[in-house]
Design a protein around this motif. Structure first.
Motif, PDB file in Angstrom:
ATOM      1  N   THR A  63       0.839  -1.194   0.000  1.00  0.00           N
ATOM      2  CA  THR A  63       0.000   0.000   0.000  1.00  0.00           C
ATOM      3  C   THR A  63       0.872   1.240   0.000  1.00  0.00           C
ATOM      4  O   THR A  63       1.816   1.346   0.775  1.00  0.00           O
ATOM      5  N   HIS A  64       0.562   2.164  -0.886  1.00  0.00           N
ATOM      6  CA  HIS A  64       1.250   3.451  -0.989  1.00  0.00           C
ATOM      7  C   HIS A  64       0.222   4.539  -0.714  1.00  0.00           C
ATOM      8  O   HIS A  64      -0.899   4.460  -1.204  1.00  0.00           O
ATOM      9  N   SER A  65       0.587   5.547   0.047  1.00  0.00           N
ATOM     10  CA  SER A  65      -0.314   6.658   0.338  1.00  0.00           C
ATOM     11  C   SER A  65       0.145   7.917  -0.375  1.00  0.00           C
ATOM     12  O   SER A  65       1.336   8.240  -0.371  1.00  0.00           O
ATOM     13  N   PHE A  66      -0.807   8.608  -0.968  1.00  0.00           N
ATOM     14  CA  PHE A  66      -0.576   9.877  -1.652  1.00  0.00           C
ATOM     15  C   PHE A  66      -1.632  10.837  -1.136  1.00  0.00           C
ATOM     16  O   PHE A  66      -2.718  10.925  -1.706  1.00  0.00           O
ATOM     17  N   GLY A  67      -1.337  11.507  -0.025  1.00  0.00           N
ATOM     18  CA  GLY A  67      -2.336  12.341   0.631  1.00  0.00           C
ATOM     19  C   GLY A  67      -3.427  11.438   1.175  1.00  0.00           C
ATOM     20  O   GLY A  67      -3.153  10.488   1.900  1.00  0.00           O
ATOM     21  N   THR A  68      -4.665  11.704   0.778  1.00  0.00           N
ATOM     22  CA  THR A  68      -5.791  10.886   1.242  1.00  0.00           C
ATOM     23  C   THR A  68      -6.028   9.651   0.377  1.00  0.00           C
ATOM     24  O   THR A  68      -6.856   8.812   0.708  1.00  0.00           O
ATOM     25  N   VAL A  69      -5.299   9.547  -0.732  1.00  0.00           N
ATOM     26  CA  VAL A  69      -5.498   8.445  -1.676  1.00  0.00           C
ATOM     27  C   VAL A  69      -4.534   7.302  -1.364  1.00  0.00           C
ATOM     28  O   VAL A  69      -3.337   7.526  -1.189  1.00  0.00           O
TER      29      VAL A  69
END
Length: 115
Positions: A63-69
């Motif tokens: 899992t990678h997080s980009f802000g809220t995504v």
């Protein structure tokens, strides 16, 4: 709006793509979904990309997080997507998500499959 890619280990999601994903999730009033990116056999070049919303995280998923995504990649697809960048384009000629993948040796004209 910036199109600079946000970098994490593995896959990248541009600001424009992250904004589009967040807007699509907000439109559906869903904050429990992640964008799943996978590589599957098929397409005219041998492998094809799949992008879809998923509410599951399976064993071995990265899992990678980009802000809220959140972007989820299965362990089999991860090596094919290392360093790949997902963007969203909206022009008179084309609208949709694009993937720039340095691991692809070549692709077909449609841009949906690679080898």
């Amino acid at each position: 709006m910036s199109t600079e890619a946000i970098t994490t280990t593995g896959i990248k999601l541009t600001d424009v793509a992250a904004t589009k994903v967040a807007a699509l999730l907000a439109q559906e009033d869903r904050d429990d979904l992640s964008l799943r990116v996978a590589v599957q056999p098929g397409g005219c070049s041998g492998l094809r990309y799949q992008l879809y919303f998923d509410d599951r995280v399976q064993e071995g998923d990265i899992t990678h997080s980009f802000g809220t995504v959140k972007v989820v990649v299965d362990k089999m697809s991860d090596p094919y997507l290392a360093g790949a960048s997902i963007d969203f384009v909206d022009t008179i000629e084309k609208q949709g998500f694009t993937i720039d993948n340095p691991n692809a040796g070549g692709s077909c004209a449609c841009g949906d499959s690679f080898h």
